[in-house]
Design an enzyme around this catalytic site. Structure first.
Site, PDB file in Angstrom:
ATOM      1  CD  GLU A 149      15.897 -12.870 -17.026  1.00  0.00           C
ATOM      2  OE1 GLU A 149      14.717 -12.716 -16.681  1.00  0.00           O
ATOM      3  OE2 GLU A 149      16.677 -11.928 -17.205  1.00  0.00           O
ATOM      4  N   GLY A 201      11.272  -9.823 -23.229  1.00  0.00           N
ATOM      5  CA  GLY A 201      10.487  -8.729 -23.787  1.00  0.00           C
ATOM      6  C   GLY A 201       9.983  -8.966 -25.202  1.00  0.00           C
ATOM      7  CB  SER A 233       8.067 -13.648 -22.894  1.00  0.00           C
ATOM      8  OG  SER A 233       8.728 -12.674 -23.687  1.00  0.00           O
ATOM      9  CD  GLU A 271      16.705  -5.670 -20.403  1.00  0.00           C
ATOM     10  OE1 GLU A 271      16.544  -5.047 -19.335  1.00  0.00           O
ATOM     11  OE2 GLU A 271      15.789  -6.309 -20.956  1.00  0.00           O
ATOM     12  CE  LYS A 294      13.384  -6.314 -18.050  1.00  0.00           C
ATOM     13  NZ  LYS A 294      13.502  -6.905 -19.381  1.00  0.00           N
ATOM     14  CG  HIS A 349      18.771  -8.306 -16.846  1.00  0.00           C
ATOM     15  ND1 HIS A 349      18.638  -7.908 -18.157  1.00  0.00           N
ATOM     16  CD2 HIS A 349      17.582  -8.864 -16.494  1.00  0.00           C
ATOM     17  CE1 HIS A 349      17.416  -8.207 -18.571  1.00  0.00           C
ATOM     18  NE2 HIS A 349      16.763  -8.783 -17.589  1.00  0.00           N
ATOM     19  CG  ASN A 405      14.242  -6.631 -13.976  1.00  0.00           C
ATOM     20  OD1 ASN A 405      14.417  -5.480 -13.578  1.00  0.00           O
ATOM     21  ND2 ASN A 405      14.951  -7.164 -14.967  1.00  0.00           N
TER      22      ASN A 405
HETATM   23  P1  PGA Z   1      10.244  -9.861 -19.654  1.00  0.00           P
HETATM   24  O1  PGA Z   1      11.664  -9.559 -18.970  1.00  0.00           O
HETATM   25  O2  PGA Z   1       9.428 -10.600 -18.642  1.00  0.00           O
HETATM   26  O3  PGA Z   1       9.673  -8.491 -19.953  1.00  0.00           O
HETATM   27  O4  PGA Z   1      10.505 -10.664 -20.868  1.00  0.00           O
HETATM   28  C1  PGA Z   1      12.281 -10.513 -18.144  1.00  0.00           C
HETATM   29  C2  PGA Z   1      13.588  -9.968 -17.641  1.00  0.00           C
HETATM   30  O5  PGA Z   1      14.308  -9.314 -18.418  1.00  0.00           O
HETATM   31  O6  PGA Z   1      13.940 -10.175 -16.467  1.00  0.00           O
END
Ligand code: PGA
Length: 254
Positions: free
Chosen positions: A170, A176, A214, A102, A14, A100, A12
């Site tokens: 997640e 993150g 992460s 976010e 982003k 997601h 992803n």
């Molecule tokens: P990350 O994000 O690997 O940077 O923690 C995962 C995600 O949001 O899909």
């Protein structure tokens, strides 16, 4: 026992990626997969919408799959700035991430909205990756399983089959942050998710469940070996071809 669910490692990107660098990243993944000694797992990259078509062209001829990061519920119309699932499909996507955290946070997406997006993905011939996960406050309040159950009931449409659905667990607090649940916590959450999915589809045992939050080259092997984990949804570490490939490589052979 041989794996019955084909592992999926999804990147992803982003809101990251400009022109040449993004295409170099996509090509790096495709080249790496071409040289890999394994072909028993799927690799997917989800660039920002501006790059879906160019990335799809850049990886054409390779086994790398392309996905979008979000879609609108409607196929077309007066929705300035939004992207229809049909447009993603037309650009070369086969998957789309929906719900997601976010998106749920930044855009106030509810379970009902996520469910409508998953249905839109099906309408367009895309496989939705439905994201669910608890916040830190929910976890600390002992509500993780209840939250996951509610999100599954609310976000996964009726009619789901294993071929038409991927679910990504997640934990919001792991995205993150460099923090991850323990392997046992991941395995417990995935087992619970699979059980709850059983209330939605008879094919729950075959649905691919990804862990996200992460995931890096150096923790992928243990996270991916956890029970009921069929792959990973990778954010930050998917922005480097080598690291993304290292995560894909960490999948145990069937
Ligand atoms: P990350 O994000 O690997 O940077 O923690 C995962 C995600 O949001 O899909």
């Amino acid at each position: 026992m041989a794996r019955t669910r084909r592992p999926l490692i999804a990147g992803n990107w982003k809101m990251n990626g400009l022109g040449a660098d993004a295409l170099a990243l996509a090509k790096g993944v495709a080249d790496g997969l071409g040289k890999a000694a394994w072909n028993d797992r799927d690799l997917l990259v989800c660039p920002p919408a501006t790059l879906v078509m160019a990335v799809a062209q850049a990886v054409r001829g390779s086994a790398v799959l392309v996905g979008g990061q979000d879609c609108h519920a409607k196929p077309s119309g007066a929705h300035t700035g939004d992207i229809a699932a049909e447009m993603l499909r037309d650009s070369g996507a086969a998957f789309v991430i929906v719900g997601h955290s976010e998106r749920r946070t930044d855009h106030g997406e509810t379970d009902a909205a996520v469910r409508a997006k998953a249905e839109a993905a099906w309408r367009a011939g895309l496989v939705p990756i439905v994201c669910i996960g608890e916040t830190l406050a929910e976890r600390e309040a002992g509500r993780t399983f209840a939250v996951l159950a509610g999100q599954i009931k609310g976000s996964v449409p009726a009619g789901a089959t294993a071929a038409k659905l991927v679910v990504a667990y997640e934990p919001v607090w792991a995205i993150g942050t460099g923090k991850t649940p323990t392997v046992a916590e991941v395995a417990n959450a995935h087992a619970h998710i699979r059980k709850e999915l059983g209330g939605v589809t008879a094919e729950a045992p075959q649905v691919r469940l990804l862990y996200g939050g992460s995931v890096k080259g150096d923790n992928a092997a243990e996270l991916l070996a956890a029970g009921d984990v069929d792959g990973a949804l990778v954010g930050g570490a998917s922005l480097k071809a080598d690291e993304f490939l290292a995560i894909a490589k960490a999948v145990q052979r069937g």
